[in-house]
Design an enzyme around this catalytic site. Structure first.
Site, PDB file in Angstrom:
ATOM      1  N   TRP A  95       0.844  -1.203   0.000  1.00 61.23           N
ATOM      2  CA  TRP A  95       0.000   0.000   0.000  1.00 61.23           C
ATOM      3  C   TRP A  95       0.881   1.256   0.000  1.00 61.23           C
ATOM      4  CZ3 TRP A  95      -0.964   4.371   2.811  1.00 61.23           C
ATOM      5  CH2 TRP A  95      -2.184   5.029   2.572  1.00 61.23           C
ATOM      6  N   ASP A 123       2.459   1.640  -3.436  1.00 61.25           N
ATOM      7  CA  ASP A 123       1.502   2.169  -4.418  1.00 61.25           C
ATOM      8  C   ASP A 123       1.319   3.673  -4.227  1.00 61.25           C
ATOM      9  OD1 ASP A 123       0.981  -0.207  -5.736  1.00 61.25           O
ATOM     10  OD2 ASP A 123      -0.723  -0.737  -4.442  1.00 61.25           O
ATOM     11  N   GLU A 124       1.237   4.091  -2.969  1.00 52.20           N
ATOM     12  CA  GLU A 124       1.091   5.506  -2.662  1.00 52.20           C
ATOM     13  C   GLU A 124       2.307   6.289  -3.151  1.00 52.20           C
ATOM     14  OE1 GLU A 124      -0.742   7.607   1.177  1.00 52.20           O
ATOM     15  OE2 GLU A 124       1.275   6.863   1.529  1.00 52.20           O
ATOM     16  N   LEU A 125       3.481   5.718  -2.977  1.00 51.98           N
ATOM     17  CA  LEU A 125       4.716   6.368  -3.428  1.00 51.98           C
ATOM     18  C   LEU A 125       4.694   6.579  -4.944  1.00 51.98           C
ATOM     19  CD1 LEU A 125       7.614   7.384  -2.938  1.00 51.98           C
ATOM     20  CD2 LEU A 125       8.390   5.013  -3.224  1.00 51.98           C
ATOM     21  N   ILE A 181       2.499   9.479  -5.647  1.00 47.71           N
ATOM     22  CA  ILE A 181       3.144  10.736  -5.255  1.00 47.71           C
ATOM     23  C   ILE A 181       4.131  11.183  -6.328  1.00 47.71           C
ATOM     24  CG2 ILE A 181       4.832  11.734  -3.648  1.00 47.71           C
ATOM     25  CD1 ILE A 181       3.391  10.134  -1.419  1.00 47.71           C
TER      26      ILE A 181
END
Length: 565
Positions: free
Chosen positions: A16, A19-21, A24
């Site tokens: 998770w 994926d967020e990275l 960003i």
């Protein structure tokens, strides 16, 4: 505007987080978002190269590919994102005062504050009621729509002086400037060019080029060369350009004549008091700035009068009186609030009494720009007549009267509407902001040095009563309006003898006695409500120029001799 990534030893264990990275880093690439990596008890090289604890995490992720839990391409995107993020300028805990976390956090906050107030952001104080207005303009700007991604759009922000056009434009600039390749805010264009007609325009062209091309040394030498350079050098740049407070088409055309002067996806925003200018330019949409409602006005006023968003309880009623006076105009709220700060209640009372007699000079100065900028003396006369006599009256009725005065009001009134000096209600009534009305009447006052007998227009009951009582009227008086608050007020008809140029006369509950043979003979509007006689006096002179005769609520049986009603 900013994403802060905290890389810890177990960071890469979480799909998770990875994926967020990736998301960003996409925002950084696509929207220009600032990314600050923080290395919390982990070596930046482990993040960059996926070694150490990061290697162990990726061994599990690689195994997940074989088990069908992860796609190979996704894992590669995670690796690329980690590599890119670790290469950015960030902060390492072990380098911050021997790992002192509180000092580390303080350092990060300082960096964030610095980024939030970077060199491109414009300073704005007390953004009250801006959200709904901003959202309306954002829809017109249409940045998010993929279908409009490569379209150059021009948007107008229209409104009277002091209504908050520039504040709204600055807010738009601060919200969106980072997603454009270039950006430029050209402030106070009208004022800059008024002070230096040639050099001012050249300076604005140079600022536009230097801002968007991120160059400090561009000189154009002349307006013609500046125009040519803008056409040649800016079509490759997706730019956000704000042209603030412009009132002349020719000046605007030397800065942003056509959409193809700027790169695909550019947005050009023009703030002005002149609606016709926006029509001439051919903007895609126009946002008409609105006055603040009572709640918004009270909050903005309080920020300036009390340095917080609400008034002291003991000043609440006085504050509401100020709000009623300012009629939702941000300029007036700011000026009056700043003047009243830290003054006593008695001083507030005194200032309110002053304002009721005469508008604040700092407010009038801004509002008068629109009046002085009218293209013709006749248009200025039309504005003054409306401000003194015709507010709330039917537009066609007033147009007919003022056309009869030779003011070409069929054209003049639309010009006043375009310049945001007059509005038209749904009932087709001419309306005007109270402060514009007061400004117009103040101009009449100034032109006569404060002597009512020399006023070009008389509208104030006390002044009219004094002039008629002592028969001190002069040929300078062109209009008189008197609504008596009594059952019937009497004056001598001889009081009008010296008003040789009187063209507009409105009386209500007024009786004139005596001889009329010397009464003015050039009236174009005679409005006499509650006319007290059964017929016009025999010696009342003919009015060959009369356009409108309004005798509502009368007892007339015969208008003139041999002329029955």
């Amino acid at each position: 505007m900013i994403s802060i990534i905290v890389f810890s030893k177990r960071y890469a264990d979480s799909s998770w987080c990875l994926d967020e990275l990736v998301k960003i880093m996409e925002c950084r690439e696509r929207l220009g978002q600032k990314v600050i990596p923080l290395f919390y008890n982990v070596d930046p090289s482990d993040v960059r190269k996926q070694t150490g604890s990061f290697a162990q995490a990726f061994e599990k992720h690689e195994a997940g590919i074989c088990e069908g839990k992860h796609e190979k391409e996704k894992v590669q995107r995670w690796r690329n994102a980690l590599n890119q993020a670790a290469d950015l300028c960030g902060e390492d805990l072990k380098n911050a005062d021997s790992g002192h976390e509180a000092k580390f956090i303080k350092k990060i906050l300082g960096e964030v504050n610095k980024q939030l107030h970077n060199k491109y952001q414009l300073d704005i104080e007390h953004l009250v009621g801006i959200t709904s207005r901003l959202n309306d303009v954002v829809r017109m700007i249409d940045i998010e729509n993929s279908g409009s991604k490569d379209v150059v759009r021009m948007i107008g922000i229209l409104g009277m002086g002091g209504i908050g056009k520039t504040t709204l434009a600055k807010t738009i600039y601060n919200k969106f400037e980072r997603i454009f390749e270039g950006r430029s805010f050209l402030a106070n264009v009208r004022e800059v060019i008024a002070h230096q007609p040639i050099n001012g325009l050249v300076g604005l062209q140079e600022q536009l080029l230097n801002d968007i091309l991120k160059n400090e040394g561009i000189k154009v030498g002349s307006v013609a060369k500046g125009t040519e350079m803008i056409k040649k050098r800016l079509p490759c740049k997706r730019a956000l350009v704000i042209i603030d407070d412009v009132d002349d088409l020719q000046q605007l055309e030397e800065i942003a004549r056509a959409r193809d002067w700027f790169g695909p996806g550019s947005r050009i925003i023009i703030t002005t008091r002149n609606k016709h200018l926006l029509v001439q330019v051919g903007v895609d949409s126009t946002y008409v700035a609105e006055e603040m409602d009572e709640e918004e006005a009270l909050e903005l006023f309080s920020w300036h009068a009390f340095k917080r968003g609400y008034p002291d309880q003991e000043y609440l009623d006085l504050s509401k009186r100020v709000i009623r006076y300012c009629q939702g105009l941000p300029l007036a709220l700011r000026v009056v609030g700043s003047f009243l700060i830290k003054r006593t209640a008695l001083e507030w009372e005194s200032q309110l009494e002053r304002l009721e007699r005469s508008p604040h000079e700092a407010i009038t100065k801004i509002l008068r720009i629109s009046f002085d900028g009218l293209p013709d003396r006749i248009d200025r006369s039309t504005f003054l007549d409306i401000s003194c006599f015709f507010i709330g009256m039917d537009k066609e009725y007033v147009t007919q009267i003022l056309d009869g005065c030779g003011f070409s009001a069929t054209l003049g009134i639309p010009i006043l509407i375009e310049r945001c000096l007059v509005t038209v209600s749904e009932q087709n009534k001419l309306m005007m902001h109270d402060l514009l009305r007061d400004m117009g009447r103040e101009i009449v006052y100034e032109n006569a040095d404060g002597h009512p007998e020399n006023f070009s227009r008389l509208w104030k009951r006390e002044d009219v009563t004094d002039i008629l009582s002592d028969k001190s009227g002069t040929k300078k008086i062109g209009g008189v309006a008197l609504d008596s608050d009594l059952d019937m007020t009497r004056f001598s008809a001889q009081a009008f003898t010296n008003m040789k140029k009187l063209r507009l006369l409105h009386l209500s509950r007024v009786e004139l006695t005596g001889e009329f043979k010397d009464f003015p003979k050039n009236l174009m509007w005679l409005s006499w409500h509650y006319f007290p006689l059964e017929s016009m006096p025999d010696d009342f002179p003919m009015q060959p120029k009369l356009v409108v005769l309004d005798l509502q609520y009368n007892s007339l049986k015969i208008l003139w001799k041999d002329c029955k009603v």
